[in-house]
Design a protein around this motif. Structure first.
Motif, PDB file in Angstrom:
ATOM      1  N   LEU A  51      -1.551   5.660  -2.369  1.00  0.00           N
ATOM      2  CA  LEU A  51      -1.707   6.532  -3.539  1.00  0.00           C
ATOM      3  C   LEU A  51      -1.595   5.743  -4.839  1.00  0.00           C
ATOM      4  O   LEU A  51      -2.372   5.950  -5.778  1.00  0.00           O
ATOM      5  CB  LEU A  51      -0.666   7.653  -3.504  1.00  0.00           C
ATOM      6  CG  LEU A  51      -0.818   8.674  -2.381  1.00  0.00           C
ATOM      7  CD1 LEU A  51       0.383   9.612  -2.343  1.00  0.00           C
ATOM      8  CD2 LEU A  51      -2.119   9.456  -2.543  1.00  0.00           C
ATOM      9  N   PHE A  52      -0.623   4.830  -4.889  1.00  0.00           N
ATOM     10  CA  PHE A  52      -0.447   3.999  -6.077  1.00  0.00           C
ATOM     11  C   PHE A  52      -1.688   3.144  -6.327  1.00  0.00           C
ATOM     12  O   PHE A  52      -2.160   3.022  -7.466  1.00  0.00           O
ATOM     13  CB  PHE A  52       0.792   3.108  -5.923  1.00  0.00           C
ATOM     14  CG  PHE A  52       1.014   2.188  -7.079  1.00  0.00           C
ATOM     15  CD1 PHE A  52       1.589   2.646  -8.252  1.00  0.00           C
ATOM     16  CD2 PHE A  52       0.627   0.851  -7.002  1.00  0.00           C
ATOM     17  CE1 PHE A  52       1.787   1.797  -9.320  1.00  0.00           C
ATOM     18  CE2 PHE A  52       0.828  -0.008  -8.075  1.00  0.00           C
ATOM     19  CZ  PHE A  52       1.412   0.467  -9.238  1.00  0.00           C
ATOM     20  N   LEU A  53      -2.225   2.566  -5.264  1.00  0.00           N
ATOM     21  CA  LEU A  53      -3.394   1.696  -5.414  1.00  0.00           C
ATOM     22  C   LEU A  53      -4.657   2.463  -5.791  1.00  0.00           C
ATOM     23  O   LEU A  53      -5.599   1.873  -6.310  1.00  0.00           O
ATOM     24  CB  LEU A  53      -3.613   0.882  -4.141  1.00  0.00           C
ATOM     25  CG  LEU A  53      -2.600  -0.254  -3.944  1.00  0.00           C
ATOM     26  CD1 LEU A  53      -2.666  -0.804  -2.536  1.00  0.00           C
ATOM     27  CD2 LEU A  53      -2.805  -1.353  -4.975  1.00  0.00           C
ATOM     28  N   ASP A  54      -4.667   3.782  -5.556  1.00  0.00           N
ATOM     29  CA  ASP A  54      -5.795   4.594  -6.026  1.00  0.00           C
ATOM     30  C   ASP A  54      -5.908   4.548  -7.544  1.00  0.00           C
ATOM     31  O   ASP A  54      -7.005   4.550  -8.093  1.00  0.00           O
ATOM     32  CB  ASP A  54      -5.648   6.054  -5.578  1.00  0.00           C
ATOM     33  CG  ASP A  54      -5.994   6.254  -4.119  1.00  0.00           C
ATOM     34  OD1 ASP A  54      -6.610   5.352  -3.514  1.00  0.00           O
ATOM     35  OD2 ASP A  54      -5.630   7.320  -3.581  1.00  0.00           O
ATOM     36  N   TYR A  98       3.691  -4.102   4.825  1.00  0.00           N
ATOM     37  CA  TYR A  98       4.252  -2.898   5.444  1.00  0.00           C
ATOM     38  C   TYR A  98       3.413  -2.426   6.632  1.00  0.00           C
ATOM     39  O   TYR A  98       3.949  -1.937   7.618  1.00  0.00           O
ATOM     40  CB  TYR A  98       4.393  -1.774   4.424  1.00  0.00           C
ATOM     41  CG  TYR A  98       5.525  -1.961   3.437  1.00  0.00           C
ATOM     42  CD1 TYR A  98       6.390  -3.047   3.501  1.00  0.00           C
ATOM     43  CD2 TYR A  98       5.736  -1.040   2.429  1.00  0.00           C
ATOM     44  CE1 TYR A  98       7.422  -3.214   2.596  1.00  0.00           C
ATOM     45  CE2 TYR A  98       6.779  -1.185   1.522  1.00  0.00           C
ATOM     46  CZ  TYR A  98       7.613  -2.281   1.615  1.00  0.00           C
ATOM     47  OH  TYR A  98       8.641  -2.430   0.715  1.00  0.00           O
ATOM     48  N   VAL A  99       2.090  -2.568   6.518  1.00  0.00           N
ATOM     49  CA  VAL A  99       1.215  -2.195   7.637  1.00  0.00           C
ATOM     50  C   VAL A  99       1.521  -3.068   8.853  1.00  0.00           C
ATOM     51  O   VAL A  99       1.644  -2.562   9.973  1.00  0.00           O
ATOM     52  CB  VAL A  99      -0.270  -2.285   7.231  1.00  0.00           C
ATOM     53  CG1 VAL A  99      -1.186  -2.225   8.440  1.00  0.00           C
ATOM     54  CG2 VAL A  99      -0.626  -1.184   6.239  1.00  0.00           C
ATOM     55  N   LEU A 100       1.677  -4.370   8.633  1.00  0.00           N
ATOM     56  CA  LEU A 100       2.008  -5.270   9.744  1.00  0.00           C
ATOM     57  C   LEU A 100       3.364  -4.935  10.351  1.00  0.00           C
ATOM     58  O   LEU A 100       3.524  -4.905  11.577  1.00  0.00           O
ATOM     59  CB  LEU A 100       1.987  -6.728   9.277  1.00  0.00           C
ATOM     60  CG  LEU A 100       0.614  -7.329   9.028  1.00  0.00           C
ATOM     61  CD1 LEU A 100       0.749  -8.733   8.445  1.00  0.00           C
ATOM     62  CD2 LEU A 100      -0.192  -7.372  10.314  1.00  0.00           C
ATOM     63  N   PHE A 111       5.855   6.087   5.413  1.00  0.00           N
ATOM     64  CA  PHE A 111       5.960   6.769   4.118  1.00  0.00           C
ATOM     65  C   PHE A 111       5.587   5.805   2.986  1.00  0.00           C
ATOM     66  O   PHE A 111       4.803   6.148   2.089  1.00  0.00           O
ATOM     67  CB  PHE A 111       7.375   7.302   3.914  1.00  0.00           C
ATOM     68  CG  PHE A 111       7.588   7.916   2.567  1.00  0.00           C
ATOM     69  CD1 PHE A 111       7.166   9.203   2.303  1.00  0.00           C
ATOM     70  CD2 PHE A 111       8.208   7.197   1.547  1.00  0.00           C
ATOM     71  CE1 PHE A 111       7.351   9.777   1.050  1.00  0.00           C
ATOM     72  CE2 PHE A 111       8.389   7.756   0.297  1.00  0.00           C
ATOM     73  CZ  PHE A 111       7.966   9.045   0.044  1.00  0.00           C
ATOM     74  N   ALA A 112       6.138   4.591   3.036  1.00  0.00           N
ATOM     75  CA  ALA A 112       5.848   3.599   1.999  1.00  0.00           C
ATOM     76  C   ALA A 112       4.364   3.237   1.985  1.00  0.00           C
ATOM     77  O   ALA A 112       3.779   3.031   0.908  1.00  0.00           O
ATOM     78  CB  ALA A 112       6.704   2.357   2.213  1.00  0.00           C
ATOM     79  N   ILE A 113       3.753   3.187   3.162  1.00  0.00           N
ATOM     80  CA  ILE A 113       2.320   2.875   3.252  1.00  0.00           C
ATOM     81  C   ILE A 113       1.498   3.955   2.550  1.00  0.00           C
ATOM     82  O   ILE A 113       0.586   3.651   1.773  1.00  0.00           O
ATOM     83  CB  ILE A 113       1.896   2.711   4.728  1.00  0.00           C
ATOM     84  CG1 ILE A 113       2.462   1.408   5.294  1.00  0.00           C
ATOM     85  CG2 ILE A 113       0.378   2.749   4.879  1.00  0.00           C
ATOM     86  CD1 ILE A 113       2.386   1.295   6.808  1.00  0.00           C
ATOM     87  N   ALA A 154       1.087  -5.012  -5.222  1.00  0.00           N
ATOM     88  CA  ALA A 154       1.163  -3.781  -4.432  1.00  0.00           C
ATOM     89  C   ALA A 154       0.272  -3.876  -3.197  1.00  0.00           C
ATOM     90  O   ALA A 154       0.650  -3.431  -2.109  1.00  0.00           O
ATOM     91  CB  ALA A 154       0.764  -2.576  -5.274  1.00  0.00           C
ATOM     92  N   ALA A 155      -0.898  -4.484  -3.347  1.00  0.00           N
ATOM     93  CA  ALA A 155      -1.801  -4.658  -2.205  1.00  0.00           C
ATOM     94  C   ALA A 155      -1.180  -5.577  -1.157  1.00  0.00           C
ATOM     95  O   ALA A 155      -1.281  -5.315   0.047  1.00  0.00           O
ATOM     96  CB  ALA A 155      -3.139  -5.211  -2.672  1.00  0.00           C
ATOM     97  N   ALA A 156      -0.507  -6.623  -1.609  1.00  0.00           N
ATOM     98  CA  ALA A 156       0.161  -7.539  -0.677  1.00  0.00           C
ATOM     99  C   ALA A 156       1.316  -6.836   0.030  1.00  0.00           C
ATOM    100  O   ALA A 156       1.529  -7.019   1.236  1.00  0.00           O
ATOM    101  CB  ALA A 156       0.666  -8.766  -1.429  1.00  0.00           C
TER     102      ALA A 156
END
Length: 86
Positions: free
Chosen positions: A23-26, A41-43, A16-18, A34-36
């Protein structure tokens, strides 16, 4: 709550956070923090999925292996002995 349920809830929370971070990074493409966090979170989601699949079997029916016959590899779901089955 069982280990299985706990792992599923943690995976769902990270996923969900991903999605939210994507969306935020869009709308904030230059937000390095946020990118970091997204990368982190992906890892973590990948690690949790690996842990879940090692204990309980695949989360998806889609084979991730390049070998199209990898899905028939042991153990089969009914061959896995769970704590509640002991």
């Amino acid at each position: 709550m069982s280990t299985r349920e706990s792992l599923l809830k943690r995976i769902a929370a990270y996923d969900f956070a991903i999605v939210e971070l994507h969306l935020f990074l869009d709308s904030h493409p230059n937000d390095n923090a946020a990118a970091a966090k997204l990368d982190e979170y992906v890892l973590e989601s990948k690690e949790l999925r690996r842990e879940f699949e090692g204990k309980f079997g695949p989360l998806s029916s889609m084979a991730k292996d390049s070998n199209r016959w990898a899905w028939i590899s042991n153990p089969w779901p009914w061959d896995i002995i769970r704590e509640c089955d002991k």
